[in-house]
Design a protein around this motif. Sequence first.
Motif, PDB file in Angstrom:
ATOM      1  N   GLY A 104       0.835  -1.207   0.088  1.00  0.00           N
ATOM      2  CA  GLY A 104       0.013   0.059   0.042  1.00  0.00           C
ATOM      3  C   GLY A 104       0.646   1.362   0.045  1.00  0.00           C
ATOM      4  N   VAL A 105       1.925   1.395   0.865  1.00  0.00           N
ATOM      5  CA  VAL A 105       2.647   2.427   0.660  1.00  0.00           C
ATOM      6  C   VAL A 105       3.560   2.517  -0.396  1.00  0.00           C
ATOM      7  CG1 VAL A 105       4.964   3.218   1.699  1.00  0.00           C
ATOM      8  CG2 VAL A 105       3.212   2.397   3.212  1.00  0.00           C
ATOM      9  N   PHE A 106       4.012   1.781  -1.354  1.00  0.00           N
ATOM     10  CA  PHE A 106       4.328   1.922  -2.669  1.00  0.00           C
ATOM     11  C   PHE A 106       3.449   2.247  -3.557  1.00  0.00           C
ATOM     12  CE2 PHE A 106       5.220  -0.182  -6.741  1.00  0.00           C
ATOM     13  CZ  PHE A 106       6.307   0.356  -7.034  1.00  0.00           C
ATOM     14  N   LEU A 107       2.207   1.622  -3.542  1.00  0.00           N
ATOM     15  CA  LEU A 107       1.148   2.269  -4.655  1.00  0.00           C
ATOM     16  C   LEU A 107       0.720   3.500  -4.336  1.00  0.00           C
ATOM     17  CD1 LEU A 107      -1.192  -1.132  -4.581  1.00  0.00           C
ATOM     18  CD2 LEU A 107       0.539  -0.231  -6.486  1.00  0.00           C
ATOM     19  N   LEU A 108       0.703   3.726  -2.881  1.00  0.00           N
ATOM     20  CA  LEU A 108       0.514   5.438  -2.731  1.00  0.00           C
ATOM     21  C   LEU A 108       1.427   6.304  -3.099  1.00  0.00           C
ATOM     22  CD1 LEU A 108      -1.300   5.106   0.903  1.00  0.00           C
ATOM     23  CD2 LEU A 108      -2.348   5.678  -1.130  1.00  0.00           C
ATOM     24  N   GLY A 109       2.848   5.958  -2.920  1.00  0.00           N
ATOM     25  CA  GLY A 109       3.632   6.700  -3.188  1.00  0.00           C
ATOM     26  C   GLY A 109       3.604   6.919  -4.750  1.00  0.00           C
ATOM     27  N   LEU A 110       3.590   5.738  -5.760  1.00  0.00           N
ATOM     28  CA  LEU A 110       3.614   5.802  -6.898  1.00  0.00           C
ATOM     29  C   LEU A 110       2.505   6.567  -7.518  1.00  0.00           C
ATOM     30  CD1 LEU A 110       5.499   4.561  -9.238  1.00  0.00           C
ATOM     31  CD2 LEU A 110       3.731   2.800  -9.314  1.00  0.00           C
ATOM     32  N   THR A 111       1.343   6.528  -6.990  1.00  0.00           N
ATOM     33  CA  THR A 111       0.126   7.301  -7.384  1.00  0.00           C
ATOM     34  C   THR A 111       0.246   8.576  -7.142  1.00  0.00           C
ATOM     35  OG1 THR A 111      -1.264   5.377  -7.090  1.00  0.00           O
ATOM     36  CG2 THR A 111      -2.451   7.479  -7.164  1.00  0.00           C
ATOM     37  N   PHE A 145       3.119  10.330  -6.954  1.00  0.00           N
ATOM     38  CA  PHE A 145       4.021  10.822  -7.514  1.00  0.00           C
ATOM     39  C   PHE A 145       3.468  11.425  -8.982  1.00  0.00           C
ATOM     40  CE2 PHE A 145       7.273  10.157 -10.907  1.00  0.00           C
ATOM     41  CZ  PHE A 145       8.014  11.330 -10.428  1.00  0.00           C
ATOM     42  N   PHE A 146       2.835  10.456  -9.660  1.00  0.00           N
ATOM     43  CA  PHE A 146       2.429  10.772 -10.895  1.00  0.00           C
ATOM     44  C   PHE A 146       1.263  11.803 -10.893  1.00  0.00           C
ATOM     45  CE2 PHE A 146       4.384   6.606 -11.968  1.00  0.00           C
ATOM     46  CZ  PHE A 146       5.276   6.886 -13.049  1.00  0.00           C
ATOM     47  N   GLY A 147       0.509  11.587  -9.724  1.00  0.00           N
ATOM     48  CA  GLY A 147      -0.720  12.521  -9.768  1.00  0.00           C
ATOM     49  C   GLY A 147      -0.232  13.920  -9.534  1.00  0.00           C
ATOM     50  N   VAL A 148       0.586  14.224  -8.462  1.00  0.00           N
ATOM     51  CA  VAL A 148       1.272  15.519  -8.340  1.00  0.00           C
ATOM     52  C   VAL A 148       1.799  16.119  -9.569  1.00  0.00           C
ATOM     53  CG1 VAL A 148       2.599  16.829  -6.760  1.00  0.00           C
ATOM     54  CG2 VAL A 148       1.049  15.261  -5.830  1.00  0.00           C
ATOM     55  N   ASP A 149       2.719  15.118 -10.197  1.00  0.00           N
ATOM     56  CA  ASP A 149       3.267  15.673 -11.271  1.00  0.00           C
ATOM     57  C   ASP A 149       2.500  16.214 -12.711  1.00  0.00           C
ATOM     58  OD1 ASP A 149       5.933  15.843 -12.797  1.00  0.00           O
ATOM     59  OD2 ASP A 149       4.773  14.417 -14.296  1.00  0.00           O
ATOM     60  N   THR A 150       1.318  15.501 -12.637  1.00  0.00           N
ATOM     61  CA  THR A 150       0.314  15.812 -13.734  1.00  0.00           C
ATOM     62  C   THR A 150      -0.330  17.119 -13.170  1.00  0.00           C
ATOM     63  OG1 THR A 150      -0.003  13.669 -14.272  1.00  0.00           O
ATOM     64  CG2 THR A 150      -1.786  15.189 -15.028  1.00  0.00           C
ATOM     65  N   ILE A 151      -0.690  17.387 -11.832  1.00  0.00           N
ATOM     66  CA  ILE A 151      -1.356  18.481 -11.473  1.00  0.00           C
ATOM     67  C   ILE A 151      -0.311  19.758 -11.613  1.00  0.00           C
ATOM     68  CG2 ILE A 151      -1.995  19.938  -9.454  1.00  0.00           C
ATOM     69  CD1 ILE A 151      -3.108  17.134  -8.280  1.00  0.00           C
ATOM     70  N   ILE A 152       0.873  19.615 -11.367  1.00  0.00           N
ATOM     71  CA  ILE A 152       1.801  20.784 -11.525  1.00  0.00           C
ATOM     72  C   ILE A 152       2.261  20.973 -13.002  1.00  0.00           C
ATOM     73  CG2 ILE A 152       4.165  21.585 -11.172  1.00  0.00           C
ATOM     74  CD1 ILE A 152       3.988  19.843  -8.351  1.00  0.00           C
ATOM     75  N   VAL A 193      -8.451  16.684 -13.923  1.00  0.00           N
ATOM     76  CA  VAL A 193      -8.595  14.991 -14.044  1.00  0.00           C
ATOM     77  C   VAL A 193      -7.683  14.262 -12.955  1.00  0.00           C
ATOM     78  CG1 VAL A 193      -8.361  13.192 -15.518  1.00  0.00           C
ATOM     79  CG2 VAL A 193      -9.355  14.983 -16.491  1.00  0.00           C
ATOM     80  N   ALA A 194      -6.452  14.558 -12.939  1.00  0.00           N
ATOM     81  CA  ALA A 194      -5.537  13.989 -12.100  1.00  0.00           C
ATOM     82  C   ALA A 194      -5.750  14.028 -10.549  1.00  0.00           C
ATOM     83  CB  ALA A 194      -4.195  14.614 -12.097  1.00  0.00           C
ATOM     84  N   LEU A 195      -6.626  15.333 -10.156  1.00  0.00           N
ATOM     85  CA  LEU A 195      -6.915  15.655  -8.787  1.00  0.00           C
ATOM     86  C   LEU A 195      -8.085  14.684  -8.472  1.00  0.00           C
ATOM     87  CD1 LEU A 195      -6.752  17.210  -6.264  1.00  0.00           C
ATOM     88  CD2 LEU A 195      -8.225  18.983  -7.164  1.00  0.00           C
ATOM     89  N   PHE A 202     -10.029   9.885  -5.942  1.00  0.00           N
ATOM     90  CA  PHE A 202     -10.713   8.639  -6.039  1.00  0.00           C
ATOM     91  C   PHE A 202      -9.889   7.201  -5.662  1.00  0.00           C
ATOM     92  CE2 PHE A 202     -11.670   4.644  -8.989  1.00  0.00           C
ATOM     93  CZ  PHE A 202     -12.681   4.291  -8.533  1.00  0.00           C
ATOM     94  N   LEU A 203      -8.703   7.439  -6.261  1.00  0.00           N
ATOM     95  CA  LEU A 203      -7.716   6.127  -5.980  1.00  0.00           C
ATOM     96  C   LEU A 203      -7.229   6.211  -4.522  1.00  0.00           C
ATOM     97  CD1 LEU A 203      -5.979   5.797  -9.189  1.00  0.00           C
ATOM     98  CD2 LEU A 203      -7.735   4.340  -8.461  1.00  0.00           C
ATOM     99  N   VAL A 204      -6.522   7.355  -3.958  1.00  0.00           N
ATOM    100  CA  VAL A 204      -5.950   7.247  -2.641  1.00  0.00           C
ATOM    101  C   VAL A 204      -6.663   6.716  -1.607  1.00  0.00           C
ATOM    102  CG1 VAL A 204      -4.924   8.676  -0.928  1.00  0.00           C
ATOM    103  CG2 VAL A 204      -4.318   9.075  -3.366  1.00  0.00           C
ATOM    104  N   PRO A 205      -8.193   6.908  -1.367  1.00  0.00           N
ATOM    105  CA  PRO A 205      -8.906   6.161  -0.440  1.00  0.00           C
ATOM    106  C   PRO A 205      -8.879   4.922  -0.542  1.00  0.00           C
ATOM    107  CG  PRO A 205      -9.886   8.195  -1.023  1.00  0.00           C
ATOM    108  CD  PRO A 205      -8.745   8.136  -1.872  1.00  0.00           C
ATOM    109  N   LEU A 206      -8.954   4.374  -1.819  1.00  0.00           N
ATOM    110  CA  LEU A 206      -9.290   2.961  -2.113  1.00  0.00           C
ATOM    111  C   LEU A 206      -8.019   2.235  -1.694  1.00  0.00           C
ATOM    112  CD1 LEU A 206     -11.235   2.863  -5.412  1.00  0.00           C
ATOM    113  CD2 LEU A 206     -12.089   2.308  -3.288  1.00  0.00           C
TER     114      LEU A 206
END
Length: 215
Positions: A30-37, A39-46, A55-57, A62-66
């Motif tokens: 879970g820690v690995f998946l959260l970090g990966l998600t 990373f890509f999400g914040v990068d797209t937001i910026i 869309v990234a936000l 949607f994904l982080v709580p899941l």
Amino acid sequence: MTTSEPPSAQPSEPDREEQAFRSRMGIAGGVFLLGLTLFFGVDTIIRGRGDDPWVALATLLFLVPLIFAFTIRPAVFADDARLRVRNPFRSITLPWGSIADIRASYSSEVFTQDGAKYQLWAIPVSLRQRKRAARRAATASQDDPLGRTSATADVTDTASRTASADQTVADLRELAERLGRRPENKGEPRIRWAYEILAPTAAGLVLLVVLLSLR
């Protein structure tokens, strides 16, 4: 006139500190998946253009709580009074007296006296680990021609020849059988939905569907 001292009270069994059972592999994943998600999400937001940041936000919402719900959140807590099961979307509090059985087949499950069944997400069953434990048990049960136990395994170490999930379920079953007989441990199961997980997940899904439909 002499007064007799009241008989000393029998020492009671000390209260058991709440013990937690969690999946280390699940938490690590879970820690690995959260970090990966993130990373890509914040990068797209910026760096994203147009409506990509929105869309990234929405995707993160949607994904982080899941991811958190299915990997880090699951846990089982046991003390002298009750068993608390924290699954992805709800928490179940079970007084020991309400439990009929705890089993591990393809998944770990607790059964109540009224016939309900709840999975123990925090105690996943590994068929590979179970097969390895069965092989160790078979090896330990073989005796050499001189009648000595095989040197490759210690017959007194039963825990090493039992899959971790099976051992944990056996320990919880023993607690349920022993503590369930106490009158103060009677009661009905209580269920609480994890709205702190469901609300942001639903909001993220709705926002994501709306944004994608407007493209």
